[in-house]
Design a protein around this motif. Structure first.
Motif, PDB file in Angstrom:
ATOM      1  N   ILE A   1       0.839  -1.189   0.000  1.00 21.19           N
ATOM      2  CA  ILE A   1       0.000   0.000   0.000  1.00 21.19           C
ATOM      3  C   ILE A   1       0.883   1.251   0.000  1.00 21.19           C
ATOM      4  O   ILE A   1       2.016   1.231   0.502  1.00 21.19           O
ATOM      5  N   THR A   2       0.401   2.329  -0.582  1.00 22.91           N
ATOM      6  CA  THR A   2       1.087   3.618  -0.588  1.00 22.91           C
ATOM      7  C   THR A   2       0.470   4.502   0.486  1.00 22.91           C
ATOM      8  O   THR A   2      -0.748   4.728   0.480  1.00 22.91           O
ATOM      9  N   LEU A   3       1.294   4.979   1.403  1.00 20.81           N
ATOM     10  CA  LEU A   3       0.812   5.782   2.533  1.00 20.81           C
ATOM     11  C   LEU A   3       1.298   7.223   2.392  1.00 20.81           C
ATOM     12  O   LEU A   3       2.476   7.467   2.099  1.00 20.81           O
ATOM     13  N   LEU A   4       0.390   8.168   2.604  1.00 21.14           N
ATOM     14  CA  LEU A   4       0.712   9.591   2.584  1.00 21.14           C
ATOM     15  C   LEU A   4       0.310  10.206   3.917  1.00 21.14           C
ATOM     16  O   LEU A   4      -0.805   9.982   4.398  1.00 21.14           O
ATOM     17  N   THR A   5       1.217  10.967   4.515  1.00 23.18           N
ATOM     18  CA  THR A   5       0.870  11.722   5.713  1.00 23.18           C
ATOM     19  C   THR A   5       0.169  13.018   5.304  1.00 23.18           C
ATOM     20  O   THR A   5       0.080  13.351   4.114  1.00 23.18           O
ATOM     21  N   ASN A   6      -0.287  13.779   6.311  1.00 23.90           N
ATOM     22  CA  ASN A   6      -0.969  15.032   5.995  1.00 23.90           C
ATOM     23  C   ASN A   6      -0.011  16.119   5.525  1.00 23.90           C
ATOM     24  O   ASN A   6      -0.437  17.231   5.218  1.00 23.90           O
TER      25      ASN A   6
ATOM     26  N   LYS B   1      -2.999  11.001 -18.689  1.00 22.62           N
ATOM     27  CA  LYS B   1      -3.585  11.853 -17.661  1.00 22.62           C
ATOM     28  C   LYS B   1      -2.784  11.762 -16.372  1.00 22.62           C
ATOM     29  O   LYS B   1      -1.971  10.857 -16.173  1.00 22.62           O
ATOM     30  N   LYS B   2      -3.050  12.715 -15.480  1.00 20.68           N
ATOM     31  CA  LYS B   2      -2.396  12.753 -14.180  1.00 20.68           C
ATOM     32  C   LYS B   2      -3.447  12.978 -13.103  1.00 20.68           C
ATOM     33  O   LYS B   2      -4.464  13.632 -13.332  1.00 20.68           O
ATOM     34  N   LEU B   3      -3.162  12.432 -11.926  1.00 21.90           N
ATOM     35  CA  LEU B   3      -4.079  12.560 -10.797  1.00 21.90           C
ATOM     36  C   LEU B   3      -3.282  12.968  -9.568  1.00 21.90           C
ATOM     37  O   LEU B   3      -2.290  12.322  -9.220  1.00 21.90           O
ATOM     38  N   LEU B   4      -3.716  14.058  -8.919  1.00 22.43           N
ATOM     39  CA  LEU B   4      -3.063  14.540  -7.704  1.00 22.43           C
ATOM     40  C   LEU B   4      -3.723  13.903  -6.487  1.00 22.43           C
ATOM     41  O   LEU B   4      -4.943  13.954  -6.333  1.00 22.43           O
ATOM     42  N   ARG B   5      -2.920  13.310  -5.622  1.00 21.88           N
ATOM     43  CA  ARG B   5      -3.403  12.736  -4.367  1.00 21.88           C
ATOM     44  C   ARG B   5      -2.711  13.446  -3.212  1.00 21.88           C
ATOM     45  O   ARG B   5      -1.478  13.523  -3.181  1.00 21.88           O
ATOM     46  N   VAL B   6      -3.499  13.950  -2.281  1.00 23.00           N
ATOM     47  CA  VAL B   6      -2.972  14.702  -1.142  1.00 23.00           C
ATOM     48  C   VAL B   6      -3.287  13.935   0.128  1.00 23.00           C
ATOM     49  O   VAL B   6      -4.387  13.394   0.298  1.00 23.00           O
ATOM     50  N   GLY B   7      -2.287  13.845   1.041  1.00 21.32           N
ATOM     51  CA  GLY B   7      -2.482  13.136   2.302  1.00 21.32           C
ATOM     52  C   GLY B   7      -3.331  13.925   3.285  1.00 21.32           C
ATOM     53  O   GLY B   7      -3.629  15.098   3.074  1.00 21.32           O
ATOM     54  N   ALA B   8      -3.804  13.252   4.326  1.00 21.19           N
ATOM     55  CA  ALA B   8      -3.480  11.881   4.662  1.00 21.19           C
ATOM     56  C   ALA B   8      -4.312  10.918   3.801  1.00 21.19           C
ATOM     57  O   ALA B   8      -5.512  11.098   3.641  1.00 21.19           O
ATOM     58  N   ALA B   9      -3.638   9.867   3.276  1.00 19.02           N
ATOM     59  CA  ALA B   9      -4.322   8.929   2.401  1.00 19.02           C
ATOM     60  C   ALA B   9      -3.555   7.613   2.381  1.00 19.02           C
ATOM     61  O   ALA B   9      -2.355   7.557   2.659  1.00 19.02           O
ATOM     62  N   ALA B  10      -4.302   6.535   2.068  1.00 18.37           N
ATOM     63  CA  ALA B  10      -3.717   5.204   1.905  1.00 18.37           C
ATOM     64  C   ALA B  10      -4.409   4.551   0.716  1.00 18.37           C
ATOM     65  O   ALA B  10      -5.639   4.488   0.667  1.00 18.37           O
ATOM     66  N   PHE B  11      -3.631   4.075  -0.260  1.00 19.93           N
ATOM     67  CA  PHE B  11      -4.210   3.512  -1.473  1.00 19.93           C
ATOM     68  C   PHE B  11      -3.200   2.573  -2.134  1.00 19.93           C
ATOM     69  O   PHE B  11      -1.995   2.643  -1.885  1.00 19.93           O
ATOM     70  N   PHE B  12      -3.740   1.699  -2.982  1.00 23.18           N
ATOM     71  CA  PHE B  12      -2.905   0.808  -3.795  1.00 23.18           C
ATOM     72  C   PHE B  12      -2.804   1.376  -5.205  1.00 23.18           C
ATOM     73  O   PHE B  12      -3.809   1.845  -5.760  1.00 23.18           O
ATOM     74  N   LEU B  13      -1.610   1.346  -5.771  1.00 23.55           N
ATOM     75  CA  LEU B  13      -1.445   1.716  -7.173  1.00 23.55           C
ATOM     76  C   LEU B  13      -2.002   0.597  -8.043  1.00 23.55           C
ATOM     77  O   LEU B  13      -1.619  -0.567  -7.906  1.00 23.55           O
ATOM     78  N   GLN B  14      -2.918   0.960  -8.947  1.00 22.22           N
ATOM     79  CA  GLN B  14      -3.503  -0.014  -9.854  1.00 22.22           C
ATOM     80  C   GLN B  14      -2.481  -0.409 -10.923  1.00 22.22           C
ATOM     81  O   GLN B  14      -1.516   0.321 -11.177  1.00 22.22           O
ATOM     82  N   PRO B  15      -2.666  -1.578 -11.554  1.00 23.60           N
ATOM     83  CA  PRO B  15      -1.746  -1.983 -12.626  1.00 23.60           C
ATOM     84  C   PRO B  15      -1.652  -0.912 -13.716  1.00 23.60           C
ATOM     85  O   PRO B  15      -2.672  -0.422 -14.206  1.00 23.60           O
TER      86      PRO B  15
ATOM     87  N   TYR C   1       3.333  33.621  -2.112  1.00 29.85           N
ATOM     88  CA  TYR C   1       4.161  34.167  -1.042  1.00 29.85           C
ATOM     89  C   TYR C   1       3.794  33.547   0.308  1.00 29.85           C
ATOM     90  O   TYR C   1       2.641  33.200   0.560  1.00 29.85           O
ATOM     91  N   GLY C   2       4.813  33.392   1.161  1.00 28.32           N
ATOM     92  CA  GLY C   2       4.600  32.856   2.494  1.00 28.32           C
ATOM     93  C   GLY C   2       4.191  33.945   3.474  1.00 28.32           C
ATOM     94  O   GLY C   2       4.168  35.134   3.138  1.00 28.32           O
ATOM     95  N   PRO C   3       3.807  33.543   4.704  1.00 25.22           N
ATOM     96  CA  PRO C   3       3.817  32.161   5.202  1.00 25.22           C
ATOM     97  C   PRO C   3       2.603  31.382   4.688  1.00 25.22           C
ATOM     98  O   PRO C   3       1.481  31.874   4.744  1.00 25.22           O
ATOM     99  N   ALA C   4       2.857  30.174   4.205  1.00 19.95           N
ATOM    100  CA  ALA C   4       1.772  29.361   3.646  1.00 19.95           C
ATOM    101  C   ALA C   4       2.269  27.951   3.380  1.00 19.95           C
ATOM    102  O   ALA C   4       3.477  27.698   3.312  1.00 19.95           O
ATOM    103  N   ASP C   5       1.307  27.031   3.252  1.00 17.85           N
ATOM    104  CA  ASP C   5       1.567  25.681   2.754  1.00 17.85           C
ATOM    105  C   ASP C   5       1.043  25.625   1.322  1.00 17.85           C
ATOM    106  O   ASP C   5      -0.011  26.193   1.024  1.00 17.85           O
ATOM    107  N   TYR C   6       1.767  24.938   0.447  1.00 14.35           N
ATOM    108  CA  TYR C   6       1.342  24.900  -0.951  1.00 14.35           C
ATOM    109  C   TYR C   6       1.569  23.519  -1.540  1.00 14.35           C
ATOM    110  O   TYR C   6       2.630  22.909  -1.352  1.00 14.35           O
ATOM    111  N   VAL C   7       0.546  23.039  -2.270  1.00 13.70           N
ATOM    112  CA  VAL C   7       0.620  21.788  -3.017  1.00 13.70           C
ATOM    113  C   VAL C   7       0.352  22.116  -4.480  1.00 13.70           C
ATOM    114  O   VAL C   7      -0.754  22.551  -4.825  1.00 13.70           O
TER     115      VAL C   7
END
Length: 268
Positions: A63-68, A88-102, A146-152
């Motif tokens: 499984i692929t684990l992502l923290t927050n 295509k591309k898909l953005l996944r943001v934590g916290a999350a747990a998932f399996f990469l499909q074939p 510009y900060g202060p900030a969190d950015y994805v």
């Protein structure tokens, strides 16, 4: 005749089964599988699985684990029916747990969220056209967060670099170039943050001037063998300390004018 003894695979919350169909058939869960198709079997479907004669086990992905504080970009993500959406591309943001499909892969692996301090900023560039809040970005557009900030960053955005405020004393300066107009100017005596369409410009000097600036006292009478050499930052405004009882001639190529400064003085 017994050809082979097959043991069952035990599935956990962190381990799945990657299967491939050898020929078209309906699996034990009532799903029709086409020859050559691939899929995952997870603990949500069953706790144990015995492979059918029409399928084979390709692997046991974890499984692929992502923290927050993490995110990732999945390439060629599968749709709800398990079909890969090539290109295509898909953005996944934590916290999350998932399996990469074939067929799915991670672009640049698992990445940390950008945390910007008050004196930091992110230079971003659009890779394709998209709507960013109330603004429409076109390919090649540049802007800053510009900060202060969190950015994805979204899948349409490329992070060019992380920038910081450049603190400058009253006797310090930098050369700034506008990448759109090509104009070069100097910024002296204040803290400065480069704009999205600006970059630091390197000023090249002749070897004689470089030798003069790198000498310990800044005197033209010193020789290379007796003076101490220091490396010069080419993006910093050239500053020359004229000693007592000396004169320095400065020529302005734009105005085509010359001026003479007498020491002691700091010439910029």
């Amino acid at each position: 005749e017994v050809l082979e003894k097959i043991l069952s695979y035990t599935l956990t919350d962190k381990k799945a089964l990657h299967m491939r169909a050898l020929r078209t058939f309906t699996d034990a869960y009532g799903i029709e599988r086409k020859a050559g198709s691939e899929w995952l079997i997870t603990r949500k479907q069953t706790q144990t699985h015995i492979p059918d004669v029409n399928e084979e086990v390709c692997g046991q992905p974890m499984i692929t684990l992502l923290t927050n504080r993490q995110y990732c970009v999945v390439l060629d993500p599968c749709d709800a029916h398990g079909r890969p959406q090539l290109g295509k591309k898909l953005l996944r943001v934590g916290a999350a747990a998932f399996f990469l499909q074939p067929g799915e892969t991670l672009e640049n692996g698992i990445q940390n969220v950008f945390v910007l301090a008050e004196d930091q900023a992110l230079l971003l560039q659009a890779k394709e056209k998209f709507v960013d809040g109330k603004e429409t970005r076109t390919p090649g557009d540049r802007w800053m967060v510009y900060g202060p900030a969190d950015y994805v960053p979204s899948v349409e955005v490329q992070v060019v670099e992380v920038r910081k405020n450049i603190p400058l004393d009253e006797n310090e300066g930098i050369y700034v170039r506008d990448v759109r107009k090509g104009q070069v100017r100097s910024v002296i005596g204040s803290t400065y943050m480069l704009n999205p369409n600006e970059e630091l410009w390197k000023k090249e000097l002749t070897p004689l001037v470089e030798e003069l600036l790198s000498s310990e006292m800044g005197s033209a009478l010193e020789t290379a063998s007796t003076s101490k050499k220091t490396s010069r930052d080419p993006t910093r405004v050239v500053a020359f300390r004229a000693p007592h009882n000396s004169a320095v001639q400065i020529y302005d190529y734009k105005k085509q004018e010359a001026r003479v400064c007498f020491g002691p003085d700091l010439v910029m």
